[in-house]
Design an enzyme around this catalytic site. Sequence first.
Site, PDB file in Angstrom:
ATOM      1  N   ASP A  36       0.932  -1.226   0.072  1.00 31.91           N
ATOM      2  CA  ASP A  36       0.009  -0.086  -0.071  1.00 31.91           C
ATOM      3  C   ASP A  36       0.777   1.303  -0.061  1.00 31.91           C
ATOM      4  OD1 ASP A  36       0.794  -0.793   2.543  1.00 31.91           O
ATOM      5  OD2 ASP A  36      -1.080  -0.882   3.514  1.00 31.91           O
ATOM      6  N   GLU A  48      -5.741   3.513   3.849  1.00 28.05           N
ATOM      7  CA  GLU A  48      -5.969   4.198   4.951  1.00 28.05           C
ATOM      8  C   GLU A  48      -7.534   4.669   4.924  1.00 28.05           C
ATOM      9  OE1 GLU A  48      -4.436   4.181   7.551  1.00 28.05           O
ATOM     10  OE2 GLU A  48      -2.401   3.718   6.985  1.00 28.05           O
TER      11      GLU A  48
END
Length: 384
Positions: free
Chosen positions: A75, A134
């Site tokens: 990520d 997130e």
Amino acid sequence: MATLKEADLIKIRRHLHQIPELALHETKTHAYLKQIISGFDQTHLTMKEIDSLPTALLVRIEGSQPTRTIGYRADIDALPVTEATGLEYASKHANTMHACGHDMHMTVALGVLSYFTTHQPKDNLIFFFQPAEESENGGKLAYEAGVFEGQWRPDEFYGLHDTPDLPAGAIGCRMGTLFAGTTEVNVDLIGKSGHAAYPQNANDMVVVAAQFINQIQTIISRSIDPIQSGVITFGKLQAGTIRNVIAGNARIEGTIRGLTQTMIETIDERIRDVAAGIARSYNCEVNVELNQGGYLPVENNPKLTANFIHYMQSNEHVNFIETKPAMTGEDFGYLLSKIPGTMFWLGVDDNAQLHSADFTPKEAALEPGIQAITDFLNYRMQQN
């Protein structure tokens, strides 16, 4: 470019740390990743971009004798946190920081990728540099956009998350759930406002909100198996405008955490039941919004995870530590609900916790992390 060395890795990680970007806005990060990967040997490498998810990046390495396609995810987004580390390579972007260590995640992935560009793998490898972990559930967005189709679909998927609670370079994992699933909860209560002196002519949503919150807390203590555990937290409550006016509206915002999707769905159902009961009892309107998005529990595949743990335990060069499940969320859970795989921890040994303004992961974790992952992937590719 040959396999990245420690000095290269540290330089890359520190550059990424200075340019953190929020979910779906990772344009500089995307460009820098492309720049680094374009410098690798391109003989067996293909890069792919996604029109509907422009900051995402996929890289495929063609295997020499492939029997499967193995995926690896990193990520790339950051958090709205103002950095307080005092580092000379601190964030240059105001109120934005890699406070969850995604700069470490990307650097490890680049290290593994660089190795396999100069050592052609037996099986096909796909590296997914994913935006919006997130927030905005980038993994779900990518899957729903049809990214993982045809030659771009992994047969199995792996990914790591760094943790300050393990020694630098240690690998942590467990059978079953690694991370909890999360669900956002928004509750709007609608009654009738009025003068504080005449409560009989109003319908007080402060009282109703208090009753709702109290009853919800019994879900965990009386509707959930205590061995399995779950969490309901209401972190925000808004109601009223002034002390002598009865509030006709209230809003409650919170989060659910559960270790299995079944548990989360049970909690969801019980919240709706309580809301219906409160609405009837207090003759008011209670509207419940539950939003899980892609933040499903990270439930590791039993067979693949047992194999991963066996390898890490048997490798004398790996400091393997069996870990407990965590109540933090991770949208890799969505991808693991579609494609079997394993998520694991990489220790980065820090006193500060994830998401804190002074989080400073140890860069000494990079090389052993990359070595453990490349060794495991080579081992996996020799299996039937």
